[in-house]
Design a protein around this motif. Sequence first.
Motif, PDB file in Angstrom:
ATOM      1  N   LEU A  33       0.833  -1.202   0.000  1.00 14.90           N
ATOM      2  CA  LEU A  33       0.000   0.000   0.000  1.00 14.90           C
ATOM      3  C   LEU A  33       0.869   1.255   0.000  1.00 14.90           C
ATOM      4  O   LEU A  33       0.604   2.208  -0.744  1.00 14.90           O
ATOM      5  CB  LEU A  33      -0.929  -0.004   1.214  1.00 14.90           C
ATOM      6  N   ALA A  34       1.918   1.259   0.822  1.00 12.43           N
ATOM      7  CA  ALA A  34       2.815   2.416   0.876  1.00 12.43           C
ATOM      8  C   ALA A  34       3.516   2.624  -0.461  1.00 12.43           C
ATOM      9  O   ALA A  34       3.643   3.755  -0.946  1.00 12.43           O
ATOM     10  CB  ALA A  34       3.843   2.226   1.990  1.00 12.43           C
ATOM     11  N   SER A  35       3.961   1.527  -1.071  1.00  9.48           N
ATOM     12  CA  SER A  35       4.650   1.626  -2.355  1.00  9.48           C
ATOM     13  C   SER A  35       3.716   2.150  -3.442  1.00  9.48           C
ATOM     14  O   SER A  35       4.100   3.002  -4.253  1.00  9.48           O
ATOM     15  CB  SER A  35       5.204   0.254  -2.742  1.00  9.48           C
ATOM     16  N   ALA A  36       2.472   1.653  -3.455  1.00  7.91           N
ATOM     17  CA  ALA A  36       1.517   2.077  -4.481  1.00  7.91           C
ATOM     18  C   ALA A  36       1.051   3.516  -4.266  1.00  7.91           C
ATOM     19  O   ALA A  36       0.774   4.238  -5.228  1.00  7.91           O
ATOM     20  CB  ALA A  36       0.316   1.136  -4.489  1.00  7.91           C
ATOM     21  N   THR A  37       0.972   3.943  -3.012  1.00  5.76           N
ATOM     22  CA  THR A  37       0.453   5.281  -2.708  1.00  5.76           C
ATOM     23  C   THR A  37       1.498   6.365  -2.924  1.00  5.76           C
ATOM     24  O   THR A  37       1.220   7.403  -3.527  1.00  5.76           O
ATOM     25  CB  THR A  37      -0.050   5.346  -1.253  1.00  5.76           C
ATOM     26  N   PHE A  38       2.719   6.127  -2.447  1.00  5.22           N
ATOM     27  CA  PHE A  38       3.735   7.181  -2.470  1.00  5.22           C
ATOM     28  C   PHE A  38       4.786   6.984  -3.556  1.00  5.22           C
ATOM     29  O   PHE A  38       5.352   7.958  -4.050  1.00  5.22           O
ATOM     30  CB  PHE A  38       4.423   7.269  -1.099  1.00  5.22           C
ATOM     31  N   GLY A  39       5.054   5.723  -3.920  1.00  3.55           N
ATOM     32  CA  GLY A  39       6.081   5.475  -4.921  1.00  3.55           C
ATOM     33  C   GLY A  39       7.416   6.035  -4.467  1.00  3.55           C
ATOM     34  O   GLY A  39       7.774   5.976  -3.291  1.00  3.55           O
ATOM     35  N   GLN A  40       8.144   6.623  -5.408  1.00  2.28           N
ATOM     36  CA  GLN A  40       9.422   7.259  -5.076  1.00  2.28           C
ATOM     37  C   GLN A  40       9.215   8.768  -5.011  1.00  2.28           C
ATOM     38  O   GLN A  40       8.742   9.382  -5.961  1.00  2.28           O
ATOM     39  CB  GLN A  40      10.479   6.924  -6.121  1.00  2.28           C
ATOM     40  N   LEU A  41       9.551   9.358  -3.877  1.00  2.00           N
ATOM     41  CA  LEU A  41       9.377  10.802  -3.705  1.00  2.00           C
ATOM     42  C   LEU A  41      10.477  11.536  -4.475  1.00  2.00           C
ATOM     43  O   LEU A  41      11.602  11.663  -4.001  1.00  2.00           O
ATOM     44  CB  LEU A  41       9.430  11.165  -2.216  1.00  2.00           C
ATOM     45  N   ASN A  42      10.149  12.020  -5.668  1.00  2.00           N
ATOM     46  CA  ASN A  42      11.151  12.702  -6.492  1.00  2.00           C
ATOM     47  C   ASN A  42      11.371  14.148  -6.083  1.00  2.00           C
ATOM     48  O   ASN A  42      12.360  14.759  -6.468  1.00  2.00           O
ATOM     49  CB  ASN A  42      10.743  12.651  -7.965  1.00  2.00           C
ATOM     50  N   ARG A  43      10.425  14.705  -5.341  1.00  2.00           N
ATOM     51  CA  ARG A  43      10.549  16.090  -4.880  1.00  2.00           C
ATOM     52  C   ARG A  43       9.669  16.280  -3.652  1.00  2.00           C
ATOM     53  O   ARG A  43       8.803  15.450  -3.364  1.00  2.00           O
ATOM     54  CB  ARG A  43      10.130  17.068  -5.980  1.00  2.00           C
ATOM     55  N   LEU A  44       9.880  17.382  -2.938  1.00  2.00           N
ATOM     56  CA  LEU A  44       9.051  17.709  -1.782  1.00  2.00           C
ATOM     57  C   LEU A  44       7.901  18.594  -2.235  1.00  2.00           C
ATOM     58  O   LEU A  44       8.114  19.709  -2.715  1.00  2.00           O
ATOM     59  CB  LEU A  44       9.882  18.429  -0.713  1.00  2.00           C
ATOM     60  N   GLN A  45       6.689  18.080  -2.084  1.00  2.00           N
ATOM     61  CA  GLN A  45       5.491  18.822  -2.451  1.00  2.00           C
ATOM     62  C   GLN A  45       4.296  18.165  -1.768  1.00  2.00           C
ATOM     63  O   GLN A  45       4.371  16.997  -1.370  1.00  2.00           O
ATOM     64  CB  GLN A  45       5.291  18.820  -3.965  1.00  2.00           C
ATOM     65  N   PRO A  46       3.195  18.896  -1.597  1.00  2.00           N
ATOM     66  CA  PRO A  46       1.999  18.278  -0.995  1.00  2.00           C
ATOM     67  C   PRO A  46       1.553  17.067  -1.810  1.00  2.00           C
ATOM     68  O   PRO A  46       1.590  17.091  -3.044  1.00  2.00           O
ATOM     69  CB  PRO A  46       0.967  19.407  -1.045  1.00  2.00           C
ATOM     70  N   VAL A  47       1.150  16.010  -1.125  1.00  2.00           N
ATOM     71  CA  VAL A  47       0.781  14.783  -1.835  1.00  2.00           C
ATOM     72  C   VAL A  47      -0.619  14.851  -2.426  1.00  2.00           C
ATOM     73  O   VAL A  47      -0.977  14.034  -3.269  1.00  2.00           O
ATOM     74  CB  VAL A  47       0.876  13.555  -0.900  1.00  2.00           C
ATOM     75  N   GLY A  48      -1.412  15.799  -1.990  1.00  2.00           N
ATOM     76  CA  GLY A  48      -2.775  15.907  -2.510  1.00  2.00           C
ATOM     77  C   GLY A  48      -3.776  15.285  -1.554  1.00  2.00           C
ATOM     78  O   GLY A  48      -3.506  14.255  -0.927  1.00  2.00           O
ATOM     79  N   LYS A  49      -4.933  15.913  -1.450  1.00  2.00           N
ATOM     80  CA  LYS A  49      -5.951  15.462  -0.504  1.00  2.00           C
ATOM     81  C   LYS A  49      -6.467  14.073  -0.846  1.00  2.00           C
ATOM     82  O   LYS A  49      -6.710  13.247   0.043  1.00  2.00           O
ATOM     83  CB  LYS A  49      -7.115  16.463  -0.503  1.00  2.00           C
ATOM     84  N   ALA A  50      -6.632  13.785  -2.137  1.00  2.00           N
ATOM     85  CA  ALA A  50      -7.169  12.485  -2.541  1.00  2.00           C
ATOM     86  C   ALA A  50      -6.222  11.353  -2.145  1.00  2.00           C
ATOM     87  O   ALA A  50      -6.652  10.305  -1.649  1.00  2.00           O
ATOM     88  CB  ALA A  50      -7.412  12.465  -4.048  1.00  2.00           C
ATOM     89  N   VAL A  51      -4.919  11.571  -2.342  1.00  2.00           N
ATOM     90  CA  VAL A  51      -3.928  10.548  -1.995  1.00  2.00           C
ATOM     91  C   VAL A  51      -3.893  10.332  -0.485  1.00  2.00           C
ATOM     92  O   VAL A  51      -3.861   9.189  -0.001  1.00  2.00           O
ATOM     93  CB  VAL A  51      -2.529  10.957  -2.508  1.00  2.00           C
ATOM     94  N   GLU A  52      -3.904  11.427   0.270  1.00  2.00           N
ATOM     95  CA  GLU A  52      -3.870  11.321   1.731  1.00  2.00           C
ATOM     96  C   GLU A  52      -5.108  10.601   2.260  1.00  2.00           C
ATOM     97  O   GLU A  52      -5.016   9.737   3.144  1.00  2.00           O
ATOM     98  CB  GLU A  52      -3.764  12.716   2.347  1.00  2.00           C
ATOM     99  N   THR A  53      -6.275  10.939   1.710  1.00  2.00           N
ATOM    100  CA  THR A  53      -7.520  10.296   2.148  1.00  2.00           C
ATOM    101  C   THR A  53      -7.509   8.807   1.834  1.00  2.00           C
ATOM    102  O   THR A  53      -7.902   7.977   2.665  1.00  2.00           O
ATOM    103  CB  THR A  53      -8.730  10.963   1.463  1.00  2.00           C
ATOM    104  N   LYS A  54      -7.045   8.461   0.633  1.00  2.00           N
ATOM    105  CA  LYS A  54      -6.974   7.051   0.229  1.00  2.00           C
ATOM    106  C   LYS A  54      -6.055   6.269   1.157  1.00  2.00           C
ATOM    107  O   LYS A  54      -6.390   5.174   1.617  1.00  2.00           O
ATOM    108  CB  LYS A  54      -6.469   6.952  -1.209  1.00  2.00           C
ATOM    109  N   TRP A  55      -4.877   6.829   1.451  1.00  2.00           N
ATOM    110  CA  TRP A  55      -3.916   6.160   2.326  1.00  2.00           C
ATOM    111  C   TRP A  55      -4.501   5.943   3.720  1.00  2.00           C
ATOM    112  O   TRP A  55      -4.444   4.834   4.267  1.00  2.00           O
ATOM    113  CB  TRP A  55      -2.627   6.973   2.408  1.00  2.00           C
ATOM    114  N   LYS A  56      -5.066   6.992   4.304  1.00  2.00           N
ATOM    115  CA  LYS A  56      -5.566   6.888   5.677  1.00  2.00           C
ATOM    116  C   LYS A  56      -6.750   5.927   5.774  1.00  2.00           C
ATOM    117  O   LYS A  56      -6.891   5.212   6.772  1.00  2.00           O
ATOM    118  CB  LYS A  56      -5.945   8.274   6.200  1.00  2.00           C
ATOM    119  N   LYS A  57      -7.590   5.901   4.747  1.00  2.00           N
ATOM    120  CA  LYS A  57      -8.734   4.990   4.769  1.00  2.00           C
ATOM    121  C   LYS A  57      -8.267   3.539   4.674  1.00  2.00           C
ATOM    122  O   LYS A  57      -8.714   2.682   5.444  1.00  2.00           O
ATOM    123  CB  LYS A  57      -9.670   5.312   3.604  1.00  2.00           C
TER     124      LYS A  57
END
Length: 354
Positions: A33-57
């Motif tokens: 789940l972590a790999s599919a949600t975040f992948g490789q962080l190529n830069r520092l930026q907000p991940v987006g509300k949809a991604v955060e909601t999906k991860w937490k759910k």
Amino acid sequence: KAFMSKIVLGNDFSGGTNGDSPALTISLAITNLASATFGQLNRLQPVGKAVETKWKKEIEWLLLPVQQIVVLEPVVKILPDGSSVEVMQQQVRKDIRLMLPQLLACDSALFEIMARFCEEDIKISWKKSQPGQQASSAGGDQWWLDSPVVPKPLPSHLAAELRHCIYQTNDILSKAREMNVDVISRMKVPPSYLSSLPDNAAQIVGKEVSKMLKKKSTKDCEAFLAKCEILDGLQVSSMIGQFQDIALIWDGKLQATLKKKADTKVSDMLMFAKDTKDLERGKNNAIHLAQILRLAHPEAPQTRLETSQIKENLDVGLSALEALSRVLEGRASAIYAHLKRICQHADALHLLSP
């Protein structure tokens, strides 16, 4: 429904007997789940509300079985007449009760750090790096990561924001790493792993190193480690694994020696005490050096012992805590690496100092 099917079947959808244990299934699910949600962080930026909601759910779903692990613990109950009586009450197991809220708090804090790198708070632009820039750019050994574009010198407000992010990230990294090491240390060592070890520690590290660990002080062993040339994380992982293996070998010999104590003659007691002391010193020195390497090189992959412990572990609670702390440590490490690159590009490495 799909999630519950995976847990029950252990990812063996043929319904056969080749499925993973529930503990390993949850561990793999959190990792994937972590790999599919975040992948490789190529830069520092907000991940987006949809991604955060999906991860937490979805992480909440995966942790539901863990929160049902309860034990009976004594509590004091006050009766209507004012007297007190001790009764047994169901509570979430202590390690889960203490660690899980801390890990979830670290998870939220990492989202907050990423959210700061926006137009309003920390305004830093990024550009795609090219393989040809590898030699010239700071941190060029990771040319595939986006490069930060920062002013020189850094404005005071930007430097203060970066220092705060570095402090927070380091704190999260330390907590996640400490909990991960603690959880793995409480997992049983599989008998199959113990049987695969050689009888003599010298077969792993050589006679000279084996003798040094058993005869020398902790400071001498630390001095030896400081002289070793370390090239990369794979070498570190191999060294940690060797120290872990010889610690297990000497611990096994120590336990066997202590069992023979009752049958030892008085004339042999001096030799018995010497052997016991050497084995205990060697085991403690090996464990100490493994811990030093792990703390100094958090990027090192897990050792063969740790992988075996995770794979064979049957405790669902320990598996979930280990997987969650590991993915949080990975995210925190990636964020810290980007913060370090920003400081390198801005000639502001002093911000990394505690």
